[in-house]
Scaffold this active site. Structure first.
Site, PDB file in Angstrom:
ATOM      1  N   ARG A  24       0.741  -1.267  -0.035  1.00 35.83           N
ATOM      2  CA  ARG A  24       0.106   0.156   0.008  1.00 35.83           C
ATOM      3  C   ARG A  24       0.846   1.159   0.136  1.00 35.83           C
ATOM      4  O   ARG A  24       0.490   2.348  -0.616  1.00 35.83           O
ATOM      5  CB  ARG A  24      -0.877   0.041   1.178  1.00 35.83           C
ATOM      6  CG  ARG A  24      -1.876   1.070   1.130  1.00 35.83           C
ATOM      7  CD  ARG A  24      -3.084   0.778   2.269  1.00 35.83           C
ATOM      8  NE  ARG A  24      -4.098   1.895   2.021  1.00 35.83           N
ATOM      9  CZ  ARG A  24      -4.539   2.756   3.205  1.00 35.83           C
ATOM     10  NH1 ARG A  24      -4.054   2.555   4.355  1.00 35.83           N
ATOM     11  NH2 ARG A  24      -5.325   3.521   3.083  1.00 35.83           N
ATOM     12  N   ASN A  37      -4.089   8.776   4.719  1.00 36.07           N
ATOM     13  CA  ASN A  37      -2.960   8.218   5.453  1.00 36.07           C
ATOM     14  C   ASN A  37      -2.941   8.081   6.733  1.00 36.07           C
ATOM     15  O   ASN A  37      -2.392   7.259   7.414  1.00 36.07           O
ATOM     16  CB  ASN A  37      -1.512   9.032   4.715  1.00 36.07           C
ATOM     17  CG  ASN A  37      -1.343   8.880   3.102  1.00 36.07           C
ATOM     18  OD1 ASN A  37      -1.813   7.885   2.820  1.00 36.07           O
ATOM     19  ND2 ASN A  37      -0.631  10.043   2.841  1.00 36.07           N
ATOM     20  N   PRO A  79      -7.954   7.902  -3.932  1.00 34.42           N
ATOM     21  CA  PRO A  79      -9.197   7.667  -3.802  1.00 34.42           C
ATOM     22  C   PRO A  79      -9.631   7.220  -2.592  1.00 34.42           C
ATOM     23  O   PRO A  79      -9.244   6.231  -1.870  1.00 34.42           O
ATOM     24  CB  PRO A  79      -9.678   6.805  -4.962  1.00 34.42           C
ATOM     25  CG  PRO A  79      -8.117   6.141  -5.025  1.00 34.42           C
ATOM     26  CD  PRO A  79      -7.207   6.912  -4.749  1.00 34.42           C
ATOM     27  N   HIS A  97      -6.343  -5.803  -2.797  1.00 31.83           N
ATOM     28  CA  HIS A  97      -6.931  -5.906  -1.420  1.00 31.83           C
ATOM     29  C   HIS A  97      -6.921  -7.354  -1.060  1.00 31.83           C
ATOM     30  O   HIS A  97      -7.708  -7.762  -0.071  1.00 31.83           O
ATOM     31  CB  HIS A  97      -8.247  -5.227  -1.449  1.00 31.83           C
ATOM     32  CG  HIS A  97      -8.069  -3.706  -1.407  1.00 31.83           C
ATOM     33  ND1 HIS A  97      -9.008  -2.731  -1.484  1.00 31.83           N
ATOM     34  CD2 HIS A  97      -6.997  -2.958  -1.219  1.00 31.83           C
ATOM     35  CE1 HIS A  97      -8.726  -1.716  -1.654  1.00 31.83           C
ATOM     36  NE2 HIS A  97      -7.626  -1.578  -1.095  1.00 31.83           N
ATOM     37  N   THR A  98      -6.467  -8.087  -2.026  1.00 27.81           N
ATOM     38  CA  THR A  98      -6.384  -9.721  -1.577  1.00 27.81           C
ATOM     39  C   THR A  98      -5.331  -9.711  -0.474  1.00 27.81           C
ATOM     40  O   THR A  98      -5.337 -10.763   0.335  1.00 27.81           O
ATOM     41  CB  THR A  98      -5.717 -10.557  -2.808  1.00 27.81           C
ATOM     42  OG1 THR A  98      -5.713 -11.936  -2.304  1.00 27.81           O
ATOM     43  CG2 THR A  98      -4.170  -9.965  -3.077  1.00 27.81           C
ATOM     44  N   HIS A 101       0.288   4.645  -2.425  1.00 21.86           N
ATOM     45  CA  HIS A 101       0.104   5.942  -1.862  1.00 21.86           C
ATOM     46  C   HIS A 101       1.260   7.010  -2.435  1.00 21.86           C
ATOM     47  O   HIS A 101       1.052   8.058  -2.271  1.00 21.86           O
ATOM     48  CB  HIS A 101      -0.110   5.736  -0.373  1.00 21.86           C
ATOM     49  CG  HIS A 101      -1.481   5.517  -0.172  1.00 21.86           C
ATOM     50  ND1 HIS A 101      -2.169   5.868   1.134  1.00 21.86           N
ATOM     51  CD2 HIS A 101      -2.561   4.476  -0.495  1.00 21.86           C
ATOM     52  CE1 HIS A 101      -3.326   5.358   1.021  1.00 21.86           C
ATOM     53  NE2 HIS A 101      -3.294   4.549   0.216  1.00 21.86           N
ATOM     54  N   ASP A 105       7.937   8.948  -6.101  1.00 24.98           N
ATOM     55  CA  ASP A 105       9.054   9.559  -5.636  1.00 24.98           C
ATOM     56  C   ASP A 105       9.445   9.665  -4.277  1.00 24.98           C
ATOM     57  O   ASP A 105      10.405  10.574  -3.713  1.00 24.98           O
ATOM     58  CB  ASP A 105       8.952  11.157  -6.429  1.00 24.98           C
ATOM     59  CG  ASP A 105       7.599  11.667  -5.567  1.00 24.98           C
ATOM     60  OD1 ASP A 105       7.007  11.013  -4.707  1.00 24.98           O
ATOM     61  OD2 ASP A 105       7.329  12.840  -5.760  1.00 24.98           O
TER      62      ASP A 105
HETATM   63  C1  HEM Z   1      -9.301   1.794  -6.090  1.00 22.81           C
HETATM   64  C2  HEM Z   1      -9.129   2.538  -5.126  1.00 22.81           C
HETATM   65  C3  HEM Z   1      -8.601   2.051  -3.758  1.00 22.81           C
HETATM   66  C4  HEM Z   1      -9.541   2.662  -2.490  1.00 22.81           C
HETATM   67  C5  HEM Z   1     -10.508   3.295  -2.406  1.00 22.81           C
HETATM   68  C6  HEM Z   1      -8.498   2.071  -1.445  1.00 22.81           C
HETATM   69  C7  HEM Z   1      -9.078   2.111   0.163  1.00 22.81           C
HETATM   70  C8  HEM Z   1      -8.317   1.417   0.816  1.00 22.81           C
HETATM   71  C9  HEM Z   1      -8.660   1.526   2.360  1.00 22.81           C
HETATM   72  C10 HEM Z   1      -9.980   2.387   2.880  1.00 22.81           C
HETATM   73  C11 HEM Z   1      -7.934   0.497   3.047  1.00 22.81           C
HETATM   74  C12 HEM Z   1      -8.082   0.421   4.584  1.00 22.81           C
HETATM   75  C13 HEM Z   1      -7.358   1.579   5.406  1.00 22.81           C
HETATM   76  C14 HEM Z   1      -7.439   1.746   6.779  1.00 22.81           C
HETATM   77  O1  HEM Z   1      -8.332   0.910   7.420  1.00 22.81           O
HETATM   78  O2  HEM Z   1      -6.658   2.281   7.505  1.00 22.81           O
HETATM   79  C15 HEM Z   1      -7.093   0.107   2.173  1.00 22.81           C
HETATM   80  C16 HEM Z   1      -5.994  -0.987   2.769  1.00 22.81           C
HETATM   81  C17 HEM Z   1      -5.172  -1.174   1.693  1.00 22.81           C
HETATM   82  N1  HEM Z   1      -5.166  -0.947   0.295  1.00 22.81           N
HETATM   83 FE1  HEM Z   1      -6.362   0.127  -0.747  1.00 22.81          FE
HETATM   84  N2  HEM Z   1      -7.497   1.357  -1.996  1.00 22.81           N
HETATM   85  C18 HEM Z   1      -7.526   1.297  -3.226  1.00 22.81           C
HETATM   86  C19 HEM Z   1      -6.668   0.963  -4.112  1.00 22.81           C
HETATM   87  C20 HEM Z   1      -5.605   0.185  -3.597  1.00 22.81           C
HETATM   88  C21 HEM Z   1      -4.638  -0.294  -4.492  1.00 22.81           C
HETATM   89  C22 HEM Z   1      -3.967   0.087  -5.961  1.00 22.81           C
HETATM   90  C23 HEM Z   1      -3.417  -1.056  -3.835  1.00 22.81           C
HETATM   91  C24 HEM Z   1      -2.202  -1.607  -4.220  1.00 22.81           C
HETATM   92  C25 HEM Z   1      -2.013  -2.008  -5.575  1.00 22.81           C
HETATM   93  C26 HEM Z   1      -4.169  -1.041  -2.420  1.00 22.81           C
HETATM   94  C27 HEM Z   1      -3.519  -1.887  -1.478  1.00 22.81           C
HETATM   95  C28 HEM Z   1      -4.119  -1.790  -0.218  1.00 22.81           C
HETATM   96  C29 HEM Z   1      -3.356  -2.749   0.871  1.00 22.81           C
HETATM   97  C30 HEM Z   1      -2.589  -3.796   0.587  1.00 22.81           C
HETATM   98  C31 HEM Z   1      -4.384  -2.401   2.037  1.00 22.81           C
HETATM   99  C32 HEM Z   1      -4.020  -3.042   3.370  1.00 22.81           C
HETATM  100  C33 HEM Z   1      -3.092  -2.274   4.085  1.00 22.81           C
HETATM  101  C34 HEM Z   1      -2.659  -2.928   5.492  1.00 22.81           C
HETATM  102  O3  HEM Z   1      -3.182  -4.017   5.936  1.00 22.81           O
HETATM  103  O4  HEM Z   1      -2.067  -2.370   6.021  1.00 22.81           O
HETATM  104  N3  HEM Z   1      -5.238  -0.409  -2.429  1.00 22.81           N
HETATM  105  N4  HEM Z   1      -7.444   0.660   0.875  1.00 22.81           N
END
Ligand code: HEM
Ligand SMILES: *[C@@H]1O[C@H](CO)[C@@H](O)[C@H](O)[C@H]1NC(C)=O
Ligand SMILES: *[C@@H]1O[C@H](CO)[C@@H](O)[C@H](O)[C@H]1NC(C)=O
Length: 319
Positions: free
Chosen positions: A61, A93, A163, A193-194, A65, A73
């Protein structure tokens, strides 16, 4: 004649300098200057994941970000200090991104292994993301390298460019398109999100108010995520959150996406999106390969190369 020759030389040097600063990323960037760089990064990532499997998700993630806010960068890594405002307090963040200690450890070990400061923090994030994916069962795609680190960061751009989970399908698509990514990239990269977990605060509205959600699934989440309070309670983004697989897509087919933004990709109004989600739910090997390609595309967003930016000594501070 001499004047003409020096003019040619001048043009040559200038165009070499320019083409260098617009240089493409390459997989071999550190082969000569530090052949141990990639193996050093991988060993720190492996240890971190052994200690805590979720760290792989967190590192993946961080790269996302980083890349979505003015390019890959290293800007996401900068701390607030004095008058300098980094991106860590931006809405998407704060209390959310993690893994900075692991990045610090990588940087220390890499500088030692390379006998100098030659590997950028932006490249460290790209490699750590790939290694995390590969270690947790995903594709070991080739990371392109040669990024340099920003001397600036923007909390406002982080608010604007990342987003949020309440976005609709069309908002998600325009967000990705504004980064030069397409519908396929949106679907594949969302399937990042897998891995990993989300806080109750990010999926509360979905489980209480969304209609495109399996009723039993919603009910089961309400125990973990009450109507108010317990904002930081965690839930896996899919049911195998420490393993890179295609359970994410299968969940979407069953209206069991955890985030509103996840479920928007299936049943959110785009037939093309629905078709891609169905396809990847049936073809896990295509998902693996195509995920790697989309990660490479994301990693190519506006890198600083050549003589732009710097190689940060400490990923938290500009030199
Ligand atoms: C499409 C738009 C996306 C949205 C709206 C989104 C939103 C979020 C949100 C809300 C969380 C949980 C954060 C929290 O609870 O503090 C999350 C977690 C995560 N996101 Fe996304 N995300 C997006 C795309 C992506 C992309 C492109 C990736 C990587 C290729 C990604 C990887 C992750 C990962 C791995 C987590 C878990 C992080 C952890 O457990 O520390 N996300 N995301
Ligand atoms: C960015 O988000 C933070 C945290 O919510 C907020 O304090 C700040 O005002 C936001 N900036 C903009 C430009 O939205
Ligand atoms: C659900 O929607 C109602 C009506 O718009 C709103 O008052 C409530 O705060 C929402 N609940 C959640 C958890 O978002």
């Amino acid at each position: 004649m001499a004047a003409l020759r020096s003019l040619f030389l001048c043009v040559f040097v200038l165009s070499a300098a320019l083409s260098h600063s617009h240089a493409q990323l390459t997989p071999n960037f550190y082969n000569k200057v530090c052949p141990k760089a990639l193996s050093t990064i991988r060993s720190v990532v492996l240890n971190a994941i052994k200690r805590e499997p979720r760290m792989g998700a967190s590192l993946l993630r961080l790269h996302f970000h980083d890349c979505f806010v003015n390019g890959c960068d290293g800007s996401v890594l900068l701390d607030d200090i004095g008058n300098f405002v980094g991106e860590k307090t931006a809405f998407p963040n704060i209390n959310s991104i993690r893994g900075f200690e692991v990045v610090d450890q990588i940087k220390q070990k890499v500088n030692k292994a390379c006998k100098g400061n030659v590997v950028s923090c932006a490249d460290i994030l790209a490699v750590a993301a790939r290694d995390s994916v590969a270690i947790l069962g995903g594709p070991n795609y080739k990371v392109l390298l040669g990024r340099r680190d920003a001397r600036t960061a923007s909390v406002d751009d982080a608010n604007r460019s990342l987003p949020p989970p309440f976005f609709s399908f069309s908002q998600l698509l325009s967000s990705f398109q504004s980064q030069g990514l397409d519908l396929k990239d949106l679907i594949l990269l969302s399937a990042g999100h897998t891995l990993g977990k989300a806080r109750c605060a990010t999926f509360r509205t979905r489980i209480y108010n969304d209609t495109n959600i399996d009723r039993k699934f919603a009910a089961s989440l309400k125990a973990i995520c009450p109507p108010s309070g317990k904002d930081n309670n965690l839930m896996g983004l899919d049911k195998s959150s420490n393993f890179f697989d295609n359970a994410y897509f299968k969940a979407l087919l069953n209206k069991k996406g955890l985030l509103h933004s996840d479920q928007e990709l299936f049943g959110g109004g785009s037939q093309k999106s629905d078709e891609l989600v169905s396809y990847y739910s049936s073809y896990p090997y295509s998902f693996r390969d195509d995920f790697g390609s989309s990660m490479i595309k994301m990693g190519n967003i506006k890198p600083l190369t050549g003589s732009y930016g710097e190689i940060r000594q400490n990923c938290r501070f500009v030199n």
